[in-house]
Design a protein around this motif. Structure first.
Motif, PDB file in Angstrom:
ATOM      1  N   THR A  92     -23.490  -7.232  -0.765  1.00  0.00           N
ATOM      2  CA  THR A  92     -22.090  -7.575  -0.499  1.00  0.00           C
ATOM      3  C   THR A  92     -21.913  -7.067   1.148  1.00  0.00           C
ATOM      4  OG1 THR A  92     -21.197  -7.608  -2.415  1.00  0.00           O
ATOM      5  CG2 THR A  92     -20.033  -7.561  -0.741  1.00  0.00           C
ATOM      6  N   TRP A  93     -22.221  -5.782   1.372  1.00  0.00           N
ATOM      7  CA  TRP A  93     -22.416  -5.196   2.615  1.00  0.00           C
ATOM      8  C   TRP A  93     -23.205  -6.114   3.649  1.00  0.00           C
ATOM      9  CZ3 TRP A  93     -19.611  -1.644   5.162  1.00  0.00           C
ATOM     10  CH2 TRP A  93     -20.128  -1.215   6.396  1.00  0.00           C
ATOM     11  N   GLN A  94     -24.362  -6.422   3.504  1.00  0.00           N
ATOM     12  CA  GLN A  94     -25.447  -7.323   4.276  1.00  0.00           C
ATOM     13  C   GLN A  94     -24.625  -8.539   4.576  1.00  0.00           C
ATOM     14  OE1 GLN A  94     -27.735  -6.162   6.004  1.00  0.00           O
ATOM     15  NE2 GLN A  94     -29.431  -5.088   4.652  1.00  0.00           N
ATOM     16  N   LEU A 125     -23.532  -3.760  -4.278  1.00  0.00           N
ATOM     17  CA  LEU A 125     -22.755  -3.460  -3.210  1.00  0.00           C
ATOM     18  C   LEU A 125     -23.532  -3.601  -1.651  1.00  0.00           C
ATOM     19  CD1 LEU A 125     -21.157  -0.108  -4.784  1.00  0.00           C
ATOM     20  CD2 LEU A 125     -19.997  -2.478  -4.390  1.00  0.00           C
ATOM     21  N   SER A 126     -24.918  -3.380  -1.948  1.00  0.00           N
ATOM     22  CA  SER A 126     -25.486  -3.301  -0.626  1.00  0.00           C
ATOM     23  C   SER A 126     -25.576  -4.721   0.034  1.00  0.00           C
ATOM     24  CB  SER A 126     -26.883  -2.545  -0.746  1.00  0.00           C
ATOM     25  OG  SER A 126     -27.684  -3.042  -1.664  1.00  0.00           O
TER      26      SER A 126
END
Length: 219
Positions: free
Chosen positions: A113-115, A110-111
């Motif tokens: 993908t966020w970045q 998830l992190s």
């Protein structure tokens, strides 16, 4: 090593078609998106299908990859349900380890993908949608492939949660497939960005020369 291989048939039921379907889906997904993305990079066939809109084409591929991922996860869970459990993988310690792996695996996925955003995550580079600069913050300061390793951790966590040796076997398949994919993807992506930098340097040099010529004319 030979003793482990000898005992594997007793731990994993290789006669189950669901196991083969799961392994096939695991191997198919990264193979599919690498082939499609490279063809897009060379021919722009998806962009042409979407009327020259590379953003829409990238989102369509992203939706396809995401859907294939859901199917892969469904087949993995079905495969585990058809497999024998093992007492060594059941109990409070394996369960705790399973939740830790699932938590950290999802944090990495998830992190990252966020970045990267949607286009950065789903091969936007191959569509000409390049990021301004390389992402170096978390989780990329931990590993250069956080999504792949995070996904592998989630597979292993699920295997432990179900208490299935077959899940550990399939996690090994996941890891091997991703390691192979990394060997193809990383150099290719690096080449895309290196090409952009060469084009930028060339454009900058041409602009600088134009200024010099203009300066001489004014003199």
């Amino acid at each position: 090593m030979s003793s482990i291989l000898d005992s594997l048939p007793g731990l994993v039921d290789f006669s189950q078609k669901s196991l083969l379907l799961s392994a096939g889906a695991i191997a198919f997904n990264p193979t599919f998106w690498n082939i499609v993305a490279r063809r897009e990079y060379r021919t722009k066939f998806l962009t042409r299908i979407f009327g020259g809109n590379s953003q829409a084409a990238c989102y369509a591929l992203a939706a396809t990859i995401f859907s294939l991922g859901l199917l892969r996860d469904f087949l993995y869970e079905r495969a585990l349900r058809d497999q024998p459990s093992h007492p060594a993988l059941q109990g409070p310690l394996p369960t705790a380890a399973a939740y830790v792996l699932l938590a950290f695996g999802n944090i990495l996925v998830l992190s990252s993908t966020w970045q990267l955003g949607i286009t950065g995550t789903f091969l936007g580079d191959y569509f000409g949608i390049l990021m301004d600069s390389m992402v170096t913050g978390f989780p990329f300061n931990v590993t250069n492939a956080p999504m792949y390793y995070g996904s592998t951790m989630s597979f292993l966590g699920t295997a432990l949660l179900f208490g299935k040796p077959a899940g550990i076997f399939l996690t090994g398949v996941v890891l091997v497939v991703y390691l192979v994919a990394i060997q193809f993807e990383n150099p290719f992506t690096a080449g895309i960005y290196a090409k952009r930098e060469r084009e930028r340097a060339k454009a900058s040099g041409m602009k600088s020369n134009a200024k010099k010529v203009q300066g001489k004319k004014e003199l």
